[in-house]
Design an enzyme around this catalytic site. Structure first.
Site, short mmCIF file in Angstrom:
data_model
loop_
_atom_site.label_atom_id
_atom_site.label_comp_id
_atom_site.label_asym_id
_atom_site.label_seq_id
_atom_site.Cartn_x
_atom_site.Cartn_y
_atom_site.Cartn_z
CG HIS A 34 -0.24 -0.31 2.51
ND1 HIS A 34 0.70 0.54 3.03
CD2 HIS A 34 -0.32 -1.35 3.37
CE1 HIS A 34 1.16 0.05 4.17
NE2 HIS A 34 0.56 -1.11 4.40
N GLY A 36 1.87 3.14 2.26
CA GLY A 36 2.87 3.17 3.33
C GLY A 36 4.17 2.52 2.86
CG HIS A 37 4.29 -1.70 2.09
ND1 HIS A 37 2.97 -2.09 2.04
CD2 HIS A 37 4.85 -2.40 3.11
CE1 HIS A 37 2.75 -3.00 2.98
NE2 HIS A 37 3.86 -3.20 3.65
CG ASP A 151 5.06 -2.14 11.85
OD1 ASP A 151 4.15 -2.77 12.39
OD2 ASP A 151 5.03 -1.81 10.65
P1 AMP Z 1 5.03 -5.22 6.50
O1 AMP Z 1 4.83 -5.55 5.05
O2 AMP Z 1 3.78 -4.98 7.26
O3 AMP Z 1 5.99 -6.17 7.16
O4 AMP Z 1 5.76 -3.81 6.52
C1 AMP Z 1 6.94 -3.60 5.79
C2 AMP Z 1 7.48 -2.23 6.12
O5 AMP Z 1 6.51 -1.24 5.78
C3 AMP Z 1 7.78 -2.03 7.61
O6 AMP Z 1 8.97 -1.27 7.74
C4 AMP Z 1 6.56 -1.26 8.09
O7 AMP Z 1 6.83 -0.46 9.24
C5 AMP Z 1 6.28 -0.40 6.88
N1 AMP Z 1 4.90 0.08 6.89
C6 AMP Z 1 3.77 -0.66 6.95
N2 AMP Z 1 2.69 0.14 7.02
C7 AMP Z 1 3.15 1.43 7.01
C8 AMP Z 1 2.53 2.72 7.06
N3 AMP Z 1 1.21 2.85 7.15
N4 AMP Z 1 3.33 3.80 7.04
C9 AMP Z 1 4.68 3.68 6.97
N5 AMP Z 1 5.32 2.50 6.91
C10 AMP Z 1 4.57 1.39 6.93
#
Ligand code: AMP
Length: 280
Positions: A34, A36-37, A151
């Site tokens: 999304h 964020g990533h 996170d």
């Molecule tokens: P994940 O795929 O959930 O393991 O997340 C991968 C990376 O994306 C991690 O460094 C998360 O902290 C970051 N991340 C996930 N959601 C967000 C968000 N809403 N805003 C910023 N970074 C995010």
């Protein structure tokens, strides 16, 4: 965008580029990407010449088998988003943990920092995270790696691990990205039933109210925590924790006297969501 599945090929890709004087940035993810990533990919691009993103749903960091089974997976849509964001390589590792032969028995454990917040509620979770991230650092060999402050504890733990073990990578924390209605973007949001998605807005709403109260002079942890807990519970959420902690040590704060983080984990339906705001 190059797709790489073999560990040796990934390492060679980075080594070739670094030999040519290029800086490599790295964004580890579990996919279902999304905005964020994608913001992390942009952050990495601003600090490096090339960006590698990994997609890997890491089994060793799930404390609930059901959560692992239900974790959303959508590789082709993810790849299209990464191409649009200008990512140079997508690493989708095969056999990340050795298959056949003796079992995986080596773990990286950051001690006290992982006893708190999510670590206290998800046994073994951070050991899985730090171990897989160490493996990625050893395979990708990036100059810089970007982690989201969504996170918050994870970013802190990785930063501590890199410092403690002298891992030669710069860790950058990137801002938490929210949807237009305030909810923190998360791959898990897709698993929320529509009415739970609506109720879950109570998390960010309560945190914003706490931030406003703090800006107006509120410094007392018990008051801030009680208000956020009440806001989430009133919306039907099951609070896992609401804690106010020092932004570096993650130790609980009773009265705000410097940079602090108000962190929340709460269930709506069966979905566990995390969020946080910075206070001072
Ligand atoms: P994940 O795929 O959930 O393991 O997340 C991968 C990376 O994306 C991690 O460094 C998360 O902290 C970051 N991340 C996930 N959601 C967000 C968000 N809403 N805003 C910023 N970074 C995010």
């Amino acid at each position: 965008m190059k797709r790489i599945v073999e560990k040796a090929a990934m390492r060679q890709w980075t080594r070739d580029h670094r030999a040519a004087g290029r800086r490599v940035g790295f964004v580890p993810t579990m996919g279902s990407l999304h905005d964020g990533h994608i913001s992390l990919v942009h952050e990495a691009r601003a600090r490096a010449d090339l960006v590698v993103t990994s997609i890997y749903v890491n089994p060793t960091q799930f404390d609930q088998a059901e959560d692992l089974d239900k974790y959303p997976r959508q590789l082709e849509a993810d790849a299209a988003k990464l191409v649009a964001a200008g990512c140079d390589a997508l690493f989708i590792p095969r056999n990340l943990y050795a298959e056949g032969g003796p079992p995986h028995e080596t773990w990286v454990d950051v001690e006290r920092l992982t006893d708190k917040l999510c670590g206290a509620h998800r046994p073994g979770h951070f050991r899985g995270v730090t171990t897989v991230v160490t493996k990625f650092f050893n395979i990708v060999e990036p100059d810089v790696a970007v982690f989201g402050n969504k996170d918050y504890q994870q970013r802190s733990v990785i930063q501590r691990m890199v410092r403690d073990l002298d891992i030669p990578v710069e860790i950058v924390g990137a801002p938490l990205i929210r949807d237009h209605d305030g909810i923190a973007l998360s791959s898990r949001n897709a698993r929320l039933a529509p009415d739970d998605r609506q109720r879950a807005l109570a998390i960010s709403r309560s945190l914003f109210a706490a931030r406003d109260a703090n800006a107006a002079g509120e410094r007392d942890a018990a008051t801030l925590i009680a208000d956020v807990t009440a806001g989430i519970s009133a919306a039907g959420g099951r609070v896992d924790y609401v804690e106010l902690v020092d932004d570096l040590t993650l130790e609980p704060v009773t009265r705000i006297a410097g940079p602090a983080v108000l962190a929340v984990a709460a269930f709506f339906g069966a979905v566990r969501l995390v969020d946080n705001v910075a206070l001072s």
